[in-house]
Write a protein that holds these residues in place. Structure first.
Motif, PDB file in Angstrom:
ATOM      1  N   GLU A  88      42.203  -2.643  14.920  1.00  0.00           N
ATOM      2  CA  GLU A  88      40.926  -2.812  14.250  1.00  0.00           C
ATOM      3  C   GLU A  88      40.664  -4.251  13.820  1.00  0.00           C
ATOM      4  O   GLU A  88      39.525  -4.598  13.484  1.00  0.00           O
ATOM      5  N   ASP A  89      41.695  -5.090  13.821  1.00  0.00           N
ATOM      6  CA  ASP A  89      41.532  -6.496  13.473  1.00  0.00           C
ATOM      7  C   ASP A  89      41.014  -7.331  14.638  1.00  0.00           C
ATOM      8  O   ASP A  89      40.710  -8.514  14.463  1.00  0.00           O
ATOM      9  N   THR A  90      40.932  -6.738  15.818  1.00  0.00           N
ATOM     10  CA  THR A  90      40.451  -7.459  16.993  1.00  0.00           C
ATOM     11  C   THR A  90      39.021  -7.939  16.770  1.00  0.00           C
ATOM     12  O   THR A  90      38.129  -7.141  16.462  1.00  0.00           O
ATOM     13  N   ALA A  91      38.806  -9.234  16.920  1.00  0.00           N
ATOM     14  CA  ALA A  91      37.491  -9.821  16.682  1.00  0.00           C
ATOM     15  C   ALA A  91      37.541 -11.310  16.994  1.00  0.00           C
ATOM     16  O   ALA A  91      38.612 -11.881  17.195  1.00  0.00           O
ATOM     17  N   VAL A  92      36.378 -11.921  17.023  1.00  0.00           N
ATOM     18  CA  VAL A  92      36.288 -13.368  16.992  1.00  0.00           C
ATOM     19  C   VAL A  92      36.331 -13.786  15.530  1.00  0.00           C
ATOM     20  O   VAL A  92      35.532 -13.309  14.720  1.00  0.00           O
ATOM     21  N   TYR A  93      37.256 -14.652  15.198  1.00  0.00           N
ATOM     22  CA  TYR A  93      37.408 -15.118  13.829  1.00  0.00           C
ATOM     23  C   TYR A  93      36.777 -16.496  13.688  1.00  0.00           C
ATOM     24  O   TYR A  93      37.028 -17.394  14.501  1.00  0.00           O
ATOM     25  N   LEU A  94      35.960 -16.646  12.665  1.00  0.00           N
ATOM     26  CA  LEU A  94      35.262 -17.888  12.417  1.00  0.00           C
ATOM     27  C   LEU A  94      35.619 -18.418  11.040  1.00  0.00           C
ATOM     28  O   LEU A  94      35.613 -17.669  10.068  1.00  0.00           O
ATOM     29  N   CYS A  95      35.918 -19.690  10.963  1.00  0.00           N
ATOM     30  CA  CYS A  95      36.138 -20.283   9.656  1.00  0.00           C
ATOM     31  C   CYS A  95      34.810 -20.772   9.099  1.00  0.00           C
ATOM     32  O   CYS A  95      33.872 -21.056   9.841  1.00  0.00           O
ATOM     33  N   SER A  96      34.746 -20.861   7.779  1.00  0.00           N
ATOM     34  CA  SER A  96      33.530 -21.300   7.117  1.00  0.00           C
ATOM     35  C   SER A  96      33.855 -22.274   5.998  1.00  0.00           C
ATOM     36  O   SER A  96      34.919 -22.205   5.388  1.00  0.00           O
ATOM     37  N   LEU A  97      32.922 -23.164   5.749  1.00  0.00           N
ATOM     38  CA  LEU A  97      33.021 -24.112   4.646  1.00  0.00           C
ATOM     39  C   LEU A  97      31.714 -24.085   3.878  1.00  0.00           C
ATOM     40  O   LEU A  97      30.647 -24.292   4.454  1.00  0.00           O
ATOM     41  N   ASN A  98      31.798 -23.806   2.595  1.00  0.00           N
ATOM     42  CA  ASN A  98      30.635 -23.813   1.726  1.00  0.00           C
ATOM     43  C   ASN A  98      30.692 -25.064   0.859  1.00  0.00           C
ATOM     44  O   ASN A  98      31.544 -25.161  -0.021  1.00  0.00           O
ATOM     45  N   ASN A  99      29.800 -26.020   1.135  1.00  0.00           N
ATOM     46  CA  ASN A  99      29.672 -27.212   0.307  1.00  0.00           C
ATOM     47  C   ASN A  99      28.852 -26.867  -0.928  1.00  0.00           C
ATOM     48  O   ASN A  99      27.712 -26.419  -0.813  1.00  0.00           O
ATOM     49  N   ILE A 100      29.431 -27.085  -2.095  1.00  0.00           N
ATOM     50  CA  ILE A 100      28.745 -26.792  -3.352  1.00  0.00           C
ATOM     51  C   ILE A 100      28.368 -28.103  -4.015  1.00  0.00           C
ATOM     52  O   ILE A 100      29.213 -28.793  -4.583  1.00  0.00           O
ATOM     53  N   TRP A 101      27.082 -28.442  -3.939  1.00  0.00           N
ATOM     54  CA  TRP A 101      26.574 -29.652  -4.583  1.00  0.00           C
ATOM     55  C   TRP A 101      26.082 -29.358  -5.993  1.00  0.00           C
ATOM     56  O   TRP A 101      26.123 -30.210  -6.865  1.00  0.00           O
ATOM     57  N   SER A 102      25.596 -28.144  -6.195  1.00  0.00           N
ATOM     58  CA  SER A 102      25.191 -27.639  -7.496  1.00  0.00           C
ATOM     59  C   SER A 102      25.147 -26.126  -7.377  1.00  0.00           C
ATOM     60  O   SER A 102      25.345 -25.567  -6.297  1.00  0.00           O
ATOM     61  N   SER A 103      24.873 -25.456  -8.494  1.00  0.00           N
ATOM     62  CA  SER A 103      24.815 -24.000  -8.464  1.00  0.00           C
ATOM     63  C   SER A 103      23.697 -23.485  -7.561  1.00  0.00           C
ATOM     64  O   SER A 103      23.768 -22.362  -7.064  1.00  0.00           O
ATOM     65  N   SER A 104      22.675 -24.304  -7.345  1.00  0.00           N
ATOM     66  CA  SER A 104      21.538 -23.898  -6.531  1.00  0.00           C
ATOM     67  C   SER A 104      21.458 -24.615  -5.185  1.00  0.00           C
ATOM     68  O   SER A 104      20.535 -24.353  -4.406  1.00  0.00           O
ATOM     69  N   ARG A 105      22.384 -25.512  -4.919  1.00  0.00           N
ATOM     70  CA  ARG A 105      22.390 -26.235  -3.651  1.00  0.00           C
ATOM     71  C   ARG A 105      23.758 -26.082  -3.003  1.00  0.00           C
ATOM     72  O   ARG A 105      24.685 -26.841  -3.287  1.00  0.00           O
ATOM     73  N   GLN A 106      23.846 -25.077  -2.148  1.00  0.00           N
ATOM     74  CA  GLN A 106      25.072 -24.790  -1.436  1.00  0.00           C
ATOM     75  C   GLN A 106      24.758 -24.628   0.047  1.00  0.00           C
ATOM     76  O   GLN A 106      23.768 -23.996   0.405  1.00  0.00           O
ATOM     77  N   TYR A 107      25.592 -25.194   0.889  1.00  0.00           N
ATOM     78  CA  TYR A 107      25.370 -25.158   2.330  1.00  0.00           C
ATOM     79  C   TYR A 107      26.632 -24.674   3.021  1.00  0.00           C
ATOM     80  O   TYR A 107      27.730 -25.168   2.747  1.00  0.00           O
ATOM     81  N   GLU A 108      26.462 -23.713   3.908  1.00  0.00           N
ATOM     82  CA  GLU A 108      27.594 -23.122   4.598  1.00  0.00           C
ATOM     83  C   GLU A 108      27.609 -23.534   6.068  1.00  0.00           C
ATOM     84  O   GLU A 108      26.580 -23.508   6.745  1.00  0.00           O
ATOM     85  N   TYR A 109      28.791 -23.880   6.555  1.00  0.00           N
ATOM     86  CA  TYR A 109      28.990 -24.306   7.928  1.00  0.00           C
ATOM     87  C   TYR A 109      30.024 -23.414   8.595  1.00  0.00           C
ATOM     88  O   TYR A 109      30.887 -22.831   7.934  1.00  0.00           O
ATOM     89  N   TRP A 110      29.933 -23.334   9.926  1.00  0.00           N
ATOM     90  CA  TRP A 110      30.765 -22.411  10.688  1.00  0.00           C
ATOM     91  C   TRP A 110      31.469 -23.088  11.840  1.00  0.00           C
ATOM     92  O   TRP A 110      30.937 -24.015  12.457  1.00  0.00           O
ATOM     93  N   GLY A 111      32.656 -22.604  12.137  1.00  0.00           N
ATOM     94  CA  GLY A 111      33.355 -23.039  13.327  1.00  0.00           C
ATOM     95  C   GLY A 111      32.860 -22.288  14.549  1.00  0.00           C
ATOM     96  O   GLY A 111      31.985 -21.423  14.463  1.00  0.00           O
ATOM     97  N   GLN A 112      33.416 -22.607  15.696  1.00  0.00           N
ATOM     98  CA  GLN A 112      32.974 -22.008  16.954  1.00  0.00           C
ATOM     99  C   GLN A 112      33.563 -20.624  17.195  1.00  0.00           C
ATOM    100  O   GLN A 112      33.050 -19.869  18.024  1.00  0.00           O
TER     101      GLN A 112
END
Length: 120
Positions: A88-112
């Motif tokens: 059941e763990d079979t999947a494409v796994y993607l890493c993510s990075l959430n840049n937190i500049w403030s509580s209301s300004r957050q940006y999330e990025y993804w790997g391939q």
């Protein structure tokens, strides 16, 4: 401009282990959440785990006790150690990075994505 690159995916038998890595480059804030998601064919993307700057971690119920997330802040790298793997763990796994500049300004990025297949 942020780029994430995963590595470590592959084929493993049920009960086996695998360690995924993600390396980030670009504009990274002082406060970040580093995490992992996965997506199986025909399924919605699922959150797996994340970790804060201080190393506090959180996991999806489906992986608790089996997966461990960790991070290396100096090198903007994080890992997912996967033990006792199930089909059941079979999947494409993607890493993510959430840049937190403030509580209301957050940006999330993804790997391939990197393929993890658990099969006999």
């Amino acid at each position: 401009q942020v780029q994430l690159v995963e590595s470590g995916g592959g084929l493993v038998q049920p009960g086996g282990s695998l360690r995924l890595s993600c390396a980030a480059s670009g504009s990274i804030s002082r406060l970040t959440i580093m995490g992992w998601y996965r997506q199986a064919p025909g399924k919605e993307r699922e959150w797996v785990a994340h970790t804060s700057n201080s190393g506090v971690t959180s996991y999806a119920d489906s992986v608790k006790g089996r997966f461990t997330i960790s991070r290396d802040n100096a090198n903007n790298t994080w890992y997912l150690q996967m033990n006792s793997l199930k089909p059941e763990d079979t999947a494409v796994y993607l890493c993510s990075l959430n840049n937190i500049w403030s509580s209301s300004r957050q940006y999330e990025y993804w790997g391939q994505g990197t393929q993890v297949t658990v099969s006999s």
